[in-house]
Motif scaffolding. Sequence first.
Motif, PDB file in Angstrom:
ATOM      1  N   VAL A 130       1.155 -27.070 -16.523  1.00  0.00           N
ATOM      2  CA  VAL A 130       1.566 -26.393 -17.459  1.00  0.00           C
ATOM      3  C   VAL A 130       0.993 -24.878 -16.864  1.00  0.00           C
ATOM      4  O   VAL A 130      -0.088 -24.440 -16.981  1.00  0.00           O
ATOM      5  CB  VAL A 130       1.221 -26.171 -18.900  1.00  0.00           C
ATOM      6  N   VAL A 131       2.002 -24.033 -16.174  1.00  0.00           N
ATOM      7  CA  VAL A 131       1.588 -22.810 -15.492  1.00  0.00           C
ATOM      8  C   VAL A 131       2.106 -21.611 -16.546  1.00  0.00           C
ATOM      9  O   VAL A 131       2.982 -21.561 -16.922  1.00  0.00           O
ATOM     10  CB  VAL A 131       2.421 -22.637 -14.297  1.00  0.00           C
ATOM     11  N   VAL A 132       0.991 -20.859 -16.858  1.00  0.00           N
ATOM     12  CA  VAL A 132       1.171 -19.703 -17.813  1.00  0.00           C
ATOM     13  C   VAL A 132       0.789 -18.444 -17.113  1.00  0.00           C
ATOM     14  O   VAL A 132      -0.217 -18.323 -16.585  1.00  0.00           O
ATOM     15  CB  VAL A 132       0.244 -19.856 -19.038  1.00  0.00           C
ATOM     16  N   TYR A 133       1.895 -17.561 -17.047  1.00  0.00           N
ATOM     17  CA  TYR A 133       1.598 -16.308 -16.470  1.00  0.00           C
ATOM     18  C   TYR A 133       0.700 -15.492 -17.574  1.00  0.00           C
ATOM     19  O   TYR A 133       1.181 -15.460 -18.952  1.00  0.00           O
ATOM     20  CB  TYR A 133       2.540 -15.577 -16.297  1.00  0.00           C
ATOM     21  N   VAL A 134      -0.025 -14.823 -17.302  1.00  0.00           N
ATOM     22  CA  VAL A 134      -1.139 -13.952 -18.326  1.00  0.00           C
ATOM     23  C   VAL A 134      -1.271 -12.492 -17.898  1.00  0.00           C
ATOM     24  O   VAL A 134      -1.642 -12.302 -16.822  1.00  0.00           O
ATOM     25  CB  VAL A 134      -2.568 -14.468 -18.757  1.00  0.00           C
ATOM     26  N   SER A 135      -0.557 -11.739 -18.687  1.00  0.00           N
ATOM     27  CA  SER A 135      -0.833 -10.222 -18.354  1.00  0.00           C
ATOM     28  C   SER A 135      -2.339  -9.820 -18.256  1.00  0.00           C
ATOM     29  O   SER A 135      -2.885  -9.937 -19.142  1.00  0.00           O
ATOM     30  CB  SER A 135      -0.101  -9.528 -19.463  1.00  0.00           C
ATOM     31  N   CYS A 136      -2.423  -8.991 -17.210  1.00  0.00           N
ATOM     32  CA  CYS A 136      -3.720  -8.716 -16.969  1.00  0.00           C
ATOM     33  C   CYS A 136      -3.609  -6.876 -16.675  1.00  0.00           C
ATOM     34  O   CYS A 136      -3.727  -6.802 -15.420  1.00  0.00           O
ATOM     35  CB  CYS A 136      -4.514  -9.299 -15.978  1.00  0.00           C
ATOM     36  N   ARG A 137      -3.616  -6.062 -17.741  1.00  0.00           N
ATOM     37  CA  ARG A 137      -3.615  -4.926 -17.170  1.00  0.00           C
ATOM     38  C   ARG A 137      -5.082  -3.982 -17.518  1.00  0.00           C
ATOM     39  O   ARG A 137      -4.996  -2.639 -17.508  1.00  0.00           O
ATOM     40  CB  ARG A 137      -2.435  -4.248 -18.326  1.00  0.00           C
ATOM     41  N   SER A 138      -5.828  -4.885 -18.001  1.00  0.00           N
ATOM     42  CA  SER A 138      -7.430  -4.434 -17.937  1.00  0.00           C
ATOM     43  C   SER A 138      -8.248  -5.627 -17.795  1.00  0.00           C
ATOM     44  O   SER A 138      -8.038  -6.710 -17.611  1.00  0.00           O
ATOM     45  CB  SER A 138      -7.501  -3.926 -19.468  1.00  0.00           C
ATOM     46  N   ASP A 139      -9.634  -5.138 -17.357  1.00  0.00           N
ATOM     47  CA  ASP A 139     -10.408  -6.018 -17.036  1.00  0.00           C
ATOM     48  C   ASP A 139     -10.723  -7.063 -18.163  1.00  0.00           C
ATOM     49  O   ASP A 139     -11.093  -8.193 -17.807  1.00  0.00           O
ATOM     50  CB  ASP A 139     -11.995  -5.359 -16.782  1.00  0.00           C
ATOM     51  N   SER A 140     -10.523  -6.659 -19.410  1.00  0.00           N
ATOM     52  CA  SER A 140     -10.956  -7.460 -20.596  1.00  0.00           C
ATOM     53  C   SER A 140      -9.807  -8.633 -20.656  1.00  0.00           C
ATOM     54  O   SER A 140     -10.298  -9.679 -21.220  1.00  0.00           O
ATOM     55  CB  SER A 140     -10.787  -6.700 -21.839  1.00  0.00           C
ATOM     56  N   GLU A 141      -8.669  -8.482 -20.145  1.00  0.00           N
ATOM     57  CA  GLU A 141      -7.823  -9.418 -20.252  1.00  0.00           C
ATOM     58  C   GLU A 141      -7.889 -10.369 -19.127  1.00  0.00           C
ATOM     59  O   GLU A 141      -7.425 -11.695 -19.209  1.00  0.00           O
ATOM     60  CB  GLU A 141      -6.409  -8.954 -20.182  1.00  0.00           C
ATOM     61  N   ALA A 142      -8.788 -10.323 -18.076  1.00  0.00           N
ATOM     62  CA  ALA A 142      -9.133 -11.240 -17.296  1.00  0.00           C
ATOM     63  C   ALA A 142     -10.572 -11.813 -17.280  1.00  0.00           C
ATOM     64  O   ALA A 142     -11.016 -12.486 -16.524  1.00  0.00           O
ATOM     65  CB  ALA A 142      -9.182 -10.428 -15.742  1.00  0.00           C
ATOM     66  N   ASP A 143     -11.068 -11.574 -18.719  1.00  0.00           N
ATOM     67  CA  ASP A 143     -12.434 -11.932 -18.886  1.00  0.00           C
ATOM     68  C   ASP A 143     -12.039 -13.633 -19.230  1.00  0.00           C
ATOM     69  O   ASP A 143     -11.276 -13.941 -19.681  1.00  0.00           O
ATOM     70  CB  ASP A 143     -13.077 -11.323 -20.062  1.00  0.00           C
ATOM     71  N   PRO A 144     -13.150 -14.216 -18.692  1.00  0.00           N
ATOM     72  CA  PRO A 144     -13.126 -15.807 -19.113  1.00  0.00           C
ATOM     73  C   PRO A 144     -12.797 -16.141 -20.418  1.00  0.00           C
ATOM     74  O   PRO A 144     -12.125 -17.283 -20.734  1.00  0.00           O
ATOM     75  CB  PRO A 144     -14.602 -16.393 -18.324  1.00  0.00           C
ATOM     76  N   SER A 145     -13.601 -15.517 -21.389  1.00  0.00           N
ATOM     77  CA  SER A 145     -13.155 -16.040 -22.702  1.00  0.00           C
ATOM     78  C   SER A 145     -11.841 -15.600 -23.077  1.00  0.00           C
ATOM     79  O   SER A 145     -11.232 -16.390 -24.143  1.00  0.00           O
ATOM     80  CB  SER A 145     -14.063 -15.235 -23.784  1.00  0.00           C
ATOM     81  N   ASN A 146     -11.249 -14.630 -22.622  1.00  0.00           N
ATOM     82  CA  ASN A 146      -9.617 -14.361 -22.927  1.00  0.00           C
ATOM     83  C   ASN A 146      -8.506 -15.711 -22.280  1.00  0.00           C
ATOM     84  O   ASN A 146      -7.835 -16.101 -22.754  1.00  0.00           O
ATOM     85  CB  ASN A 146      -9.279 -13.051 -22.565  1.00  0.00           C
ATOM     86  N   VAL A 147      -9.086 -15.676 -21.043  1.00  0.00           N
ATOM     87  CA  VAL A 147      -8.353 -16.731 -20.206  1.00  0.00           C
ATOM     88  C   VAL A 147      -8.524 -18.094 -21.018  1.00  0.00           C
ATOM     89  O   VAL A 147      -7.610 -18.884 -20.826  1.00  0.00           O
ATOM     90  CB  VAL A 147      -8.559 -16.654 -18.818  1.00  0.00           C
ATOM     91  N   GLN A 148      -9.823 -18.384 -21.407  1.00  0.00           N
ATOM     92  CA  GLN A 148      -9.976 -19.715 -22.183  1.00  0.00           C
ATOM     93  C   GLN A 148      -8.988 -19.865 -23.231  1.00  0.00           C
ATOM     94  O   GLN A 148      -8.654 -21.400 -23.425  1.00  0.00           O
ATOM     95  CB  GLN A 148     -11.249 -19.604 -22.608  1.00  0.00           C
ATOM     96  N   ARG A 149      -8.557 -19.035 -23.891  1.00  0.00           N
ATOM     97  CA  ARG A 149      -7.411 -19.132 -25.053  1.00  0.00           C
ATOM     98  C   ARG A 149      -6.123 -19.764 -24.457  1.00  0.00           C
ATOM     99  O   ARG A 149      -5.724 -20.896 -25.085  1.00  0.00           O
ATOM    100  CB  ARG A 149      -7.111 -17.927 -25.538  1.00  0.00           C
ATOM    101  N   TRP A 150      -5.777 -19.602 -23.404  1.00  0.00           N
ATOM    102  CA  TRP A 150      -4.640 -20.312 -22.821  1.00  0.00           C
ATOM    103  C   TRP A 150      -4.893 -21.875 -22.431  1.00  0.00           C
ATOM    104  O   TRP A 150      -4.140 -22.740 -22.584  1.00  0.00           O
ATOM    105  CB  TRP A 150      -3.842 -19.530 -21.585  1.00  0.00           C
ATOM    106  N   ILE A 151      -6.322 -21.894 -21.860  1.00  0.00           N
ATOM    107  CA  ILE A 151      -6.566 -23.105 -21.268  1.00  0.00           C
ATOM    108  C   ILE A 151      -6.869 -24.106 -22.352  1.00  0.00           C
ATOM    109  O   ILE A 151      -6.259 -25.478 -22.495  1.00  0.00           O
ATOM    110  CB  ILE A 151      -7.842 -22.974 -20.577  1.00  0.00           C
ATOM    111  N   ASP A 152      -7.529 -23.582 -23.521  1.00  0.00           N
ATOM    112  CA  ASP A 152      -7.528 -24.356 -24.780  1.00  0.00           C
ATOM    113  C   ASP A 152      -6.096 -24.700 -25.413  1.00  0.00           C
ATOM    114  O   ASP A 152      -5.968 -25.955 -25.991  1.00  0.00           O
ATOM    115  CB  ASP A 152      -8.528 -23.610 -25.897  1.00  0.00           C
ATOM    116  N   ALA A 153      -5.195 -23.920 -25.225  1.00  0.00           N
ATOM    117  CA  ALA A 153      -3.798 -24.249 -25.757  1.00  0.00           C
ATOM    118  C   ALA A 153      -3.255 -25.149 -24.614  1.00  0.00           C
ATOM    119  O   ALA A 153      -2.074 -25.797 -25.168  1.00  0.00           O
ATOM    120  CB  ALA A 153      -2.732 -22.867 -25.826  1.00  0.00           C
ATOM    121  N   GLY A 154      -3.710 -25.301 -23.690  1.00  0.00           N
ATOM    122  CA  GLY A 154      -2.908 -26.482 -22.751  1.00  0.00           C
ATOM    123  C   GLY A 154      -2.580 -25.918 -21.322  1.00  0.00           C
ATOM    124  O   GLY A 154      -1.957 -26.962 -20.558  1.00  0.00           O
TER     125      GLY A 154
END
Length: 257
Positions: free
Chosen positions: A201-225
């Motif tokens: 499951v490949v998910v594109y994640v918009s990263c227009r700021s450093d906070s959106e590339a933070d591990p805790s934010n990216v983890q949300r999509w990983i936890d979702a699958g």
Amino acid sequence: MTRIGVVLRPEVPPEAIVEAARAADHAGVDEVWLWEDCFFSGGLSTAALVLASTDRVNVGIGVLPTPMRNVASTAMEIATIARVHPRRLRVGLGHGVQSWMGQIGARVKSPLTLLSEQMEALTSLLAGEMVTVQGRYVSLDQVKLNWPPAQSPPLLVGATGPKTLALSGRTGVGTILTSETSPDQVRTAIDHIDGGPGHDVVVYVSCRSDSEADPSNVQRWIDAGATTVVLEPSPDSSDLSGLFAHAASLTAHFSSH
């Protein structure tokens, strides 16, 4: 292990693609992703450029619009790249933007049927099989590649609606979801996909700021699958070095957890 990638958007001109890809490779990015929009660069030619110009970075195409190509020519192009750069390519296919398909005279009444027929035929052709099929849109008469790849690259489907998501589970080894997909929507999509164990499951994640590339934010999509997270910069981003560094850091972070 979760894979982390970065998009080189269609707005990057062809003459700048190689430099950007080499910078991503040097920074330690695991995957560079491309997508084919009308009427920017060709997805397969760009993938070939990136692979030929780098040493280790993998390439994902997400996605190629199926109405634009005859499935035999798609198979020939993919096989050529995969033979020269084995195990470094993943290819996604999709319906294409219907207004664009209309512009080029390639719009069909049933994009879902076309995608299904192309995925089945393409899978067989890349496996080196002799293919004869008379479908609604795909017609092949004893077609067999002379130079099939030793190992077919993974084929994925770009999907949003329930029917296409279900198709991706039946015909592809993975599904590509856009950056408009929230973590909750990832969970819903996976229910529709029903691809079984190992379905990527490949998910594109918009990263227009450093906070959106933070591990805790990216983890949300990983936890979702999500099994692959692709960081997507804004269309007007000119300096991608920071995003490359984030991607490399995230790869190291998630590989150690």
